[in-house]
Write a protein that holds these residues in place. Structure first.
Motif, PDB file in Angstrom:
ATOM      1  N   THR A  28      -8.969   0.916   5.670  1.00 38.86           N
ATOM      2  CA  THR A  28      -8.675   1.554   4.389  1.00 38.86           C
ATOM      3  C   THR A  28      -7.500   2.496   4.588  1.00 38.86           C
ATOM      4  N   TRP A  29      -6.454   2.286   3.806  1.00 41.84           N
ATOM      5  CA  TRP A  29      -5.244   3.097   3.926  1.00 41.84           C
ATOM      6  C   TRP A  29      -5.013   3.891   2.646  1.00 41.84           C
ATOM      7  N   ASN A  30      -4.869   5.177   2.781  1.00 45.47           N
ATOM      8  CA  ASN A  30      -4.418   6.039   1.694  1.00 45.47           C
ATOM      9  C   ASN A  30      -2.957   6.384   1.949  1.00 45.47           C
ATOM     10  N   VAL A  31      -2.088   5.857   1.111  1.00 48.93           N
ATOM     11  CA  VAL A  31      -0.646   6.006   1.306  1.00 48.93           C
ATOM     12  C   VAL A  31      -0.141   7.126   0.409  1.00 48.93           C
ATOM     13  N   SER A  32       0.526   8.096   0.999  1.00 51.07           N
ATOM     14  CA  SER A  32       0.973   9.273   0.244  1.00 51.07           C
ATOM     15  C   SER A  32       2.284   9.786   0.821  1.00 51.07           C
ATOM     16  N   ASN A  71      -2.408   3.270  -3.307  1.00 48.51           N
ATOM     17  CA  ASN A  71      -1.043   3.751  -3.489  1.00 48.51           C
ATOM     18  C   ASN A  71      -1.051   5.092  -4.214  1.00 48.51           C
ATOM     19  N   ASN A  72      -0.833   6.166  -3.463  1.00 44.69           N
ATOM     20  CA  ASN A  72      -0.754   7.509  -4.033  1.00 44.69           C
ATOM     21  C   ASN A  72       0.684   7.990  -4.182  1.00 44.69           C
ATOM     22  N   LEU A  78       4.475  -2.152  -1.486  1.00 48.19           N
ATOM     23  CA  LEU A  78       3.965  -3.361  -0.840  1.00 48.19           C
ATOM     24  C   LEU A  78       4.074  -3.189   0.671  1.00 48.19           C
ATOM     25  N   PHE A  79       3.184  -3.839   1.413  1.00 44.39           N
ATOM     26  CA  PHE A  79       3.297  -3.892   2.868  1.00 44.39           C
ATOM     27  C   PHE A  79       3.472  -5.337   3.309  1.00 44.39           C
ATOM     28  N   PRO A 104       1.542   2.667  -8.789  1.00 48.21           N
ATOM     29  CA  PRO A 104       1.043   4.004  -8.449  1.00 48.21           C
ATOM     30  C   PRO A 104      -0.344   4.245  -9.029  1.00 48.21           C
ATOM     31  N   GLY A 105      -1.194   4.864  -8.247  1.00 46.60           N
ATOM     32  CA  GLY A 105      -2.531   5.182  -8.702  1.00 46.60           C
ATOM     33  C   GLY A 105      -3.509   4.032  -8.673  1.00 46.60           C
ATOM     34  N   THR A 106      -3.098   2.887  -8.064  1.00 50.67           N
ATOM     35  CA  THR A 106      -3.988   1.724  -7.977  1.00 50.67           C
ATOM     36  C   THR A 106      -4.141   1.314  -6.516  1.00 50.67           C
TER      37      THR A 106
END
Length: 549
Positions: A28-32, A71-72, A78-79, A104-106
């Motif tokens: 699980t990745w939280n990208v910010s 995606n924060n 995209l990766f 963003p936000g999803t």
């Protein structure tokens, strides 16, 4: 009774299928965004789980990888999985030609299998100039336990993610390119997101036990420059590159071109103390280097300030390339015919020449392949093709297999070339410019059989290595030189061929190769995943029934 027997048989078949499925690995990745100062200047970067570089993906051959990306950021994301072949599954390649961006936000969950692969790889965010802001991390694939590797187990493994770095943020750099200007030279070189000052106050990045051997995974995740990698007083034995075991030659230093990865063994057989690790620019009018320390366990003796110099001239690098050989005696995951031992005996059915160029289009800088500078349409190419509206989004084959010697104009358009499924192809990369080029082809490994100065001609095939060229997924092309690769287009899908130079790639030096299975069989390609995001002109269209059966 008959119905019960049928149900039991169906259950047993299902259970056997579940039991036989390869293991899953979940992330699980939280990208910010976050503020970092790797070169002393505070700047905005892309972090994954607050990490820079991002977290490692750690798996074994044939594992199923599941990555849930949140995606924060304030922009789409995209990766892509650099070097991962994604057999039959270009839907998960993470390029704008195959997928709708994660808004963003999803969140979006990637699911793919590292089928028949081993080695050192990396991932990165593929939209715009995101890679220049971070979001990059290592991806290592171990060999399955039943398949031995051709060297003893090391004491430990260490990553060295090296790359040039700009202190301007990716949005500012994008504005410069959008104005039609060049972003110029980088501001420094990083090793694992930092560089040592060698002021006597820094701790080693890693420590080694005297007498033990360690595996180092080295990837150039940068944006522009080839880098020479070396360790003070410690030769390196090359054992793998880009998914292939190599003949185990020893090197004092390695030229690592943008996008390339090497795996080496290093033995801690020197005086116990700290030693300097260096990654420095090559083939440029400027000199930049990044440094790190690697120390011996139990020693606090500082490193010598005498740092080994990098080699000079690109001919040295060309000669080093010629020493890389595939280890034909090693057991390994080897998808056929891509991994055939006998690639030199397969008849070539088509020769394609790709020539890179740079132009000014109405005053703005553009880069091109065979005179076409690629732009991504609003609708991903693969989606448009699947929905049968490709003719409303792009045209196929607007470039020739054999471009003119002198390309005098540029076309700005989506650049998509078709290839016949399972044809064995020769691709020639010609570089008439004064800069080293580096390319990656998604979905494939290929045999890099030749590389020489000058222009390519059919007579140059006499110099090809048709026995033990290394199977890999990136290719460097030196100034005023050519490189030749051989491959079988046996992986159906829409695959990105891109420059690894961020500026070149953003300004058009990339394209897609469409490989379709004529049988439309699920043995060759997967249907549109149920979870796939839909966008562009197909967003409100009915989803087609299964195309592949």
């Amino acid at each position: 009774m008959a119905r019960a027997v049928i149900l039991v048989a169906m259950f047993c078949l299902y259970a056997a299928t579940v039991i036989a499925e390869d293991p899953y690995v979940y992330y699980t990745w939280n990208v910010s965004y976050g503020t970092i100062s790797p070169l002393g200047t505070p700047q905005q970067a892309i972090l994954i789980n607050n990490l820079f570089p991002g977290p490692e993906i750690n798996c074994s051959s044939n594992n199923n990888i599941v990555v849930n990306v949140f995606n924060n950021l304030d922009e789409p994301l995209l990766f892509t999985w650099h070097g991962i072949q994604l057999r039959k599954n270009s839907w998960q390649d993470g390029t704008p030609g195959t997928m709708c961006p994660i808004q963003p936000g999803t969140n979006y969950t990637y699911k793919f299998q590292v089928k028949d692969q081993i080695g050192s790889y990396f991932y990165f965010p593929s939209l715009g100039l995101h890679r220049m802001a971070g979001g990059v991390g290592g991806l290592r694939i171990f060999s399955r336990l039943l398949i031995p590797v051709p060297y003893p187990d090391p004491e430990d493994e260490y990553w060295f993610l090296i790359g040039d770095w700009y202190t301007k943020g990716h949005k500012a750099l994008k504005q410069i390119l959008d104005r039609g200007e060049s972003i110029g030279m980088p501001d420094g070189v990083l090793i694992n997101g930092q560089t040592a000052k060698l002021d006597g106050k820094e701790k080693p990045l890693y420590t080694m036990k005297a007498g033990k051997t360690y595996k180092l995974r080295i990837c150039n995740i940068g944006n522009k420059d080839s880098l020479n990698f070396r360790i003070q007083g410690h030769p390196m034995t090359l054992v793998e590159t880009e998914g292939s075991h190599t003949v185990q030659n020893t090197y004092e230093s390695l030229d690592v071109h943008v996008g390339q990865c090497f795996t080496v063994l290093v033995t801690a057989n020197q005086e116990p103390r700290d030693y300097v690790v260096v990654a420095s620019t090559r083939f440029t009018g400027y000199f930049l280097d990044g440094k790190a320390l690697i120390g011996y366990e139990g020693s606090d003796k500082a490193a010598s300030l005498f740092i080994p110099h990098a080699p000079i001239t690109w001919f040295w690098s060309l000669n080093q390339f010629k020493t890389f050989r595939w280890n034909l005696t090693a057991s390994a995951a080897r998808p056929n015919p891509q991994g055939s031992y006998h690639y030199g005996q397969i008849n070539i059915t088509r020769t394609i020449k790709f020539v890179n160029s740079v132009f000014r289009d109405r005053g703005k800088l553009r880069y091109a392949i065979n005179g076409v500078s690629h732009v991504d349409p609003e609708t991903p190419l693969k989606l448009a093709q699947y929905y049968g509206v490709d003719d409303k989004v792009f045209k196929y084959n607007i470039i020739s297999d054999n471009p003119h010697d002198f390309i005098s104009k540029i076309t700005v358009a989506p650049n998509v070339l078709t290839a016949t499924f399972r044809d064995f192809i020769e691709i020639i990369f010609e570089n008439p410019t004064i800069s080293v080029q580096s390319y990656n082809l998604g979905g494939y490994s290929f045999f890099l059989v030749g590389m020489e100065e000058g222009r390519w001609s059919p007579e140059r095939r006499e110099s090809y290595n048709l026995l033990d060229a290394v199977s890999r997924h990136t290719v460097q092309v030196f100034p005023n030189s050519w490189s030749a690769i051989l491959l079988t287009f046996d992986n159906a899908g829409m695959w990105n061929l891109r420059s690894e130079n961020a500026e070149n790639r953003y300004l058009g030096q990339q394209m897609y190769i469409s490989v379709l299975s004529p049988e439309k069989s699920l043995r060759d390609e997967y249907n549109l995943p149920l979870t796939q995001q839909i966008c562009g002109i197909v967003k409100d269209m009915p989803v087609p029934g299964p195309v592949y059966h």
